[in-house]
Design a protein around this motif. Structure first.
Motif, mmCIF file in Angstrom:
data_model
loop_
_atom_site.group_PDB
_atom_site.id
_atom_site.type_symbol
_atom_site.label_atom_id
_atom_site.label_comp_id
_atom_site.label_asym_id
_atom_site.label_seq_id
_atom_site.Cartn_x
_atom_site.Cartn_y
_atom_site.Cartn_z
ATOM 1 N N GLY A 131 -43.231 8.879 30.644
ATOM 2 C CA GLY A 131 -42.696 10.230 30.750
ATOM 3 C C GLY A 131 -42.405 10.867 29.403
ATOM 4 O O GLY A 131 -41.739 11.899 29.330
ATOM 5 N N TYR A 132 -42.914 10.262 28.324
ATOM 6 C CA TYR A 132 -42.678 10.780 26.973
ATOM 7 C C TYR A 132 -43.765 11.783 26.596
ATOM 8 O O TYR A 132 -44.955 11.575 26.882
ATOM 9 C CB TYR A 132 -42.683 9.657 25.943
ATOM 10 N N CYS A 133 -43.367 12.839 25.914
ATOM 11 C CA CYS A 133 -44.302 13.872 25.485
ATOM 12 C C CYS A 133 -45.230 13.311 24.404
ATOM 13 O O CYS A 133 -44.786 12.779 23.386
ATOM 14 C CB CYS A 133 -43.545 15.086 24.960
ATOM 15 N N THR A 134 -46.534 13.450 24.652
ATOM 16 C CA THR A 134 -47.568 12.866 23.810
ATOM 17 C C THR A 134 -48.685 13.885 23.664
ATOM 18 O O THR A 134 -48.881 14.744 24.517
ATOM 19 C CB THR A 134 -48.097 11.579 24.483
ATOM 20 N N VAL A 135 -49.459 13.774 22.572
ATOM 21 C CA VAL A 135 -50.605 14.652 22.376
ATOM 22 C C VAL A 135 -51.695 13.867 21.652
ATOM 23 O O VAL A 135 -51.404 12.888 20.960
ATOM 24 C CB VAL A 135 -50.213 15.938 21.592
ATOM 25 N N GLY A 136 -52.932 14.311 21.839
ATOM 26 C CA GLY A 136 -54.046 13.649 21.151
ATOM 27 C C GLY A 136 -54.218 12.230 21.643
ATOM 28 O O GLY A 136 -54.106 11.952 22.828
ATOM 29 N N GLY B 207 -52.472 9.374 21.807
ATOM 30 C CA GLY B 207 -51.235 8.610 21.826
ATOM 31 C C GLY B 207 -50.206 8.991 20.781
ATOM 32 O O GLY B 207 -49.327 8.196 20.473
ATOM 33 N N HIS B 208 -50.287 10.210 20.236
ATOM 34 C CA HIS B 208 -49.266 10.619 19.259
ATOM 35 C C HIS B 208 -47.997 11.027 20.003
ATOM 36 O O HIS B 208 -47.973 12.006 20.749
ATOM 37 C CB HIS B 208 -49.757 11.782 18.396
ATOM 38 N N LEU B 209 -46.940 10.256 19.793
ATOM 39 C CA LEU B 209 -45.667 10.496 20.460
ATOM 40 C C LEU B 209 -44.949 11.679 19.822
ATOM 41 O O LEU B 209 -44.698 11.688 18.618
ATOM 42 C CB LEU B 209 -44.786 9.241 20.368
ATOM 43 N N ILE B 210 -44.634 12.659 20.644
ATOM 44 C CA ILE B 210 -43.859 13.817 20.179
ATOM 45 C C ILE B 210 -42.369 13.476 20.246
ATOM 46 O O ILE B 210 -41.630 13.703 19.303
ATOM 47 C CB ILE B 210 -44.158 15.074 21.031
ATOM 48 N N ALA B 211 -41.948 12.934 21.383
ATOM 49 C CA ALA B 211 -40.539 12.574 21.562
ATOM 50 C C ALA B 211 -40.395 11.661 22.764
ATOM 51 O O ALA B 211 -41.256 11.646 23.650
ATOM 52 C CB ALA B 211 -39.686 13.831 21.771
ATOM 53 N N GLU B 212 -39.316 10.905 22.787
ATOM 54 C CA GLU B 212 -39.030 10.030 23.918
ATOM 55 C C GLU B 212 -38.327 10.814 25.024
ATOM 56 O O GLU B 212 -37.292 10.409 25.538
ATOM 57 C CB GLU B 212 -38.218 8.818 23.460
ATOM 58 N N SER B 213 -38.922 11.943 25.348
ATOM 59 C CA SER B 213 -38.499 12.785 26.463
ATOM 60 C C SER B 213 -39.728 13.575 26.897
ATOM 61 O O SER B 213 -40.764 13.531 26.244
ATOM 62 C CB SER B 213 -37.352 13.708 26.040
ATOM 63 N N SER B 214 -39.617 14.299 27.974
ATOM 64 C CA SER B 214 -40.778 14.992 28.534
ATOM 65 C C SER B 214 -41.253 16.133 27.647
ATOM 66 O O SER B 214 -40.520 16.620 26.777
ATOM 67 C CB SER B 214 -40.431 15.542 29.910
ATOM 68 N N CYS B 215 -42.481 16.566 27.909
ATOM 69 C CA CYS B 215 -43.013 17.712 27.177
ATOM 70 C C CYS B 215 -42.171 18.956 27.444
ATOM 71 O O CYS B 215 -41.868 19.714 26.519
ATOM 72 C CB CYS B 215 -44.474 17.954 27.563
ATOM 73 N N ALA B 216 -41.768 19.146 28.706
ATOM 74 C CA ALA B 216 -40.951 20.315 29.046
ATOM 75 C C ALA B 216 -39.661 20.332 28.241
ATOM 76 O O ALA B 216 -39.224 21.386 27.766
ATOM 77 C CB ALA B 216 -40.646 20.336 30.541
ATOM 78 N N ALA B 217 -39.053 19.176 28.048
ATOM 79 C CA ALA B 217 -37.809 19.092 27.281
ATOM 80 C C ALA B 217 -38.030 19.413 25.810
ATOM 81 O O ALA B 217 -37.079 19.723 25.094
ATOM 82 C CB ALA B 217 -37.199 17.697 27.419
ATOM 83 N N ASN B 218 -39.293 19.364 25.374
ATOM 84 C CA ASN B 218 -39.624 19.636 23.981
ATOM 85 C C ASN B 218 -40.352 20.961 23.793
ATOM 86 O O ASN B 218 -40.932 21.223 22.740
ATOM 87 C CB ASN B 218 -40.482 18.491 23.421
#
Length: 152
Positions: free
Chosen positions: A32-37, A39-50
């Motif tokens: 459920g962690y926001c990721t792009v590309g 496997g690049h981790l944006i944050a240990e929370s959802s995309c919506a939360a970011n």
């Protein structure tokens, strides 16, 4: 890290993209962690939360490649700091793949301990006791046999 090792990681990480626009999408990974590309981790929370809409917000494939290259460089540094014994290239690539997926090798202390003691037979068995079994089996085979197989 070899090109084969990079392709192996990309094969497992996958990428969600719109080829017609040369964009990759933000997505929530299996935790459920926001990721792009790849496997690049944006944050240990959802995309919506970011502030991103999963599968709608995008970056270019070039930007995703830059993030991937930067992430690999960071992970390679972590592997080099964790392992003090000589390795074959395919074994090193397997460890980088493992660390890329987990963030570091700190979550595989038995593997590191055995390997740093020179237990080249016992250490790779530890791959098989770590989450994500199919990927770990492929990394084990890469470590032991030099087989780069990202099919799953």
């Amino acid at each position: 890290m070899t090109d084969q090792g990079r392709a192996f990681i990309k094969g497992w990480e996958g990428v969600h993209y719109d080829a017609s626009k040369a964009n990759t999408f933000y997505y929530n990974d299996s935790k459920g962690y926001c990721t792009v590309g790849w496997g690049h981790l944006i944050a240990e929370s959802s995309c919506a939360a970011n502030g991103h809409v999963a599968m709608s917000s995008t970056i270019t494939i070039g930007e995703a490649q830059t993030l991937f290259n930067n992430d690999i460089a960071v992970i390679e540094g972590r592997v080099k700091n964790a392992i003090s014994v000589p390795l074959y290239q395919h074994a090193y690539d397997a460890l980088v793949s493992l660390a890329f997926n987990m963030g570091s090798l700190s979550k595989a202390p038995s593997l590191c301990r055995k390997l740093n003691r020179g237990d080249y037979t016992g250490a790779p068995v530890e791959f098989l006791d770590i989450e994500n079994r199919t990927r770990r089996e492929r990394e084990h085979d890469m470590f032991c046999l030099g087989t780069y197989n990202s099919n799953h």
